[in-house]
Enzyme design. Structure first.
Site, PDB file in Angstrom:
ATOM      1  N   CYS A 110      -9.775 -17.248  -6.398  1.00 23.85           N
ATOM      2  CA  CYS A 110      -9.719 -15.788  -6.348  1.00 23.85           C
ATOM      3  C   CYS A 110      -8.823 -15.255  -5.230  1.00 23.85           C
ATOM      4  O   CYS A 110      -8.483 -14.071  -5.216  1.00 23.85           O
ATOM      5  CB  CYS A 110     -11.125 -15.211  -6.210  1.00 23.85           C
ATOM      6  SG  CYS A 110     -12.249 -15.726  -7.533  1.00 23.85           S
TER       7      CYS A 110
ATOM      8  N   HIS B 293     -10.324  -8.230  -3.585  1.00 24.93           N
ATOM      9  CA  HIS B 293     -10.677  -8.992  -4.773  1.00 24.93           C
ATOM     10  C   HIS B 293     -11.868  -8.323  -5.436  1.00 24.93           C
ATOM     11  O   HIS B 293     -12.865  -8.003  -4.793  1.00 24.93           O
ATOM     12  CB  HIS B 293     -11.006 -10.428  -4.384  1.00 24.93           C
ATOM     13  CG  HIS B 293     -11.639 -11.225  -5.475  1.00 24.93           C
ATOM     14  ND1 HIS B 293     -11.125 -11.267  -6.758  1.00 24.93           N
ATOM     15  CD2 HIS B 293     -12.756 -12.005  -5.485  1.00 24.93           C
ATOM     16  CE1 HIS B 293     -11.899 -12.044  -7.506  1.00 24.93           C
ATOM     17  NE2 HIS B 293     -12.888 -12.496  -6.765  1.00 24.93           N
TER      18      HIS B 293
ATOM     19  N   ASN C 135     -14.739  -9.831 -12.805  1.00 23.55           N
ATOM     20  CA  ASN C 135     -14.030 -10.659 -11.832  1.00 23.55           C
ATOM     21  C   ASN C 135     -12.981 -11.478 -12.578  1.00 23.55           C
ATOM     22  O   ASN C 135     -13.320 -12.406 -13.310  1.00 23.55           O
ATOM     23  CB  ASN C 135     -15.029 -11.567 -11.118  1.00 23.55           C
ATOM     24  CG  ASN C 135     -14.388 -12.482 -10.079  1.00 23.55           C
ATOM     25  OD1 ASN C 135     -13.175 -12.641 -10.035  1.00 23.55           O
ATOM     26  ND2 ASN C 135     -15.218 -13.095  -9.259  1.00 23.55           N
TER      27      ASN C 135
END
Length: 327
Positions: free
Chosen positions: A121, A254, A284
């Site tokens: 990520c 993020h 996500n």
């Protein structure tokens, strides 16, 4: 090519596959597997209301291609002008070659360096930092940096605590050599001691998958680490650039969990309206989340030229980092 003082983002692009999967869709999907969940349960814990999944036969390079085309159009550049391609992904099309080389072929160009970055990520923040360094060193002048993921392929749909979190998508930026300040400072870190709290502990050997080929996460451990390291990275990158919290116009972290994002904003004393949030509709998307959120903010008119933007990533590895830039 000679060294230049700065690199600057000249165009952004994003792409989500058409299939939108709402929380209510997940309620039905998990019920068929004997598991219970609810829209309220997911929203309360994560802020996620929907995410997008690819159809069969669609790969990370396909999503990357669409995002790249939009970024190039926004920058007023053709693919032929690109002299560096970096793709951040944890879900490559194949073991090798890199997704970046596959994207290069789909763009119809050849010859320039193209490679993948794997920092989960944090991948886009890592890739942007590498491209900035290469441009400043004179190794490139027009870079295409992409985050692209198909996390739906590595989710365990018998684990309701993880499968509802992730989605598919791609985001891209064109980064060019510039005489005017763009990227002001970068900060990258990793701590492999925490590799086990977020991982896909499987590999291919002898034509078979060894280990567990689906995502595993210790959510509490990730949450505890993420809030602290994101604050530290933000303060470090501000110090490098000679800026303060008051100079941040937009925070684009993020997009993992709204509680982590809100916590980071509070620690930096940023008003809630200065936090860019797309996790509610994107979920996500790992390495794609930061460039997708940046593109959404640019195209909606929120992020304007000349404003200062803080990008932050945190993910498996354990990796984290930040990029401070004048857009």
């Amino acid at each position: 090519m000679t060294a230049v003082p700065y690199s600057r983002i000249t165009g952004t692009g994003g792409y989500l596959p058409p299939r939108r999967v709402s929380n209510d869709d997940f309620v039905q999907l998990l019920a068929a597997r004997g598991l219970e969940t609810s829209d309220a349960w997911i929203v309360e814990r994560t802020g996620i209301r929907a995410r997008h999944f690819v159809d069969d036969g669609v790969n990370s390079s396909d999503l990357a291609l669409e995002a790249s085309r939009r970024a190039l159009e926004a920058a007023g550049r053709s693919a032929a002008e690109v002299d560096l391609i970096i793709v951040a992904t944890s879900t490559p099309d194949m073991v090798f070659p890199s997704t970046a080389t596959i994207l290069q072929a789909k763009l119809g160009v050849h010859g320039c360096p193209a490679f993948d970055v794997q920092a989960v990520c944090s991948g886009f923040v890592y890739a942007l930092s590498v491209a900035d360094a290469m441009i400043r060193a004179g190794s490139a002048r027009c870079a295409l940096i992409v985050g692209a993921e198909v996390f739906s392929r590595i989710l365990d749909f018998d684990d309701r605590t993880t499968c509802v979190l992730f989605g598919d998508g791609a985001g891209a930026v064109v980064l060019e050599a510039s005489d005017e300040p763009g990227i002001l400072a970068t900060e990258l870190h990793a701590d492999g001691r925490h590799a086990g709290i977020l991982c896909v502990p499987g590999t291919v050997s002898g034509g078979q998958v060894l280990g567990h080929p689906l995502l595993r996460m210790d959510g509490q451990a990730v949450f505890k680490l993420a809030v602290g390291v994101l604050e530290n990275a933000a303060r470090a990158v501000l110090a490098k650039a000679g800026r303060t919290e008051a100079d941040i116009d937009w925070l684009i972290p993020h997009q993992a969990n709204i509680r982590i994002m809100n916590g980071t904003a509070r620690k930096l004393k940023l008003a809630p309206e200065r936090l860019v949030v797309t996790v509610d509709e994107h979920g996500n998307t790992s390495a794609a989340s930061v460039p997708l959120a940046l593109d959404a903010a640019v195209r909606s008119g929120r992020v304007q030229r000349g404003e200062t933007v803080l990008l932050e990533g945190v993910g498996g590895g354990f990796t984290w980092g930040a990029v401070l830039l004048d857009f």
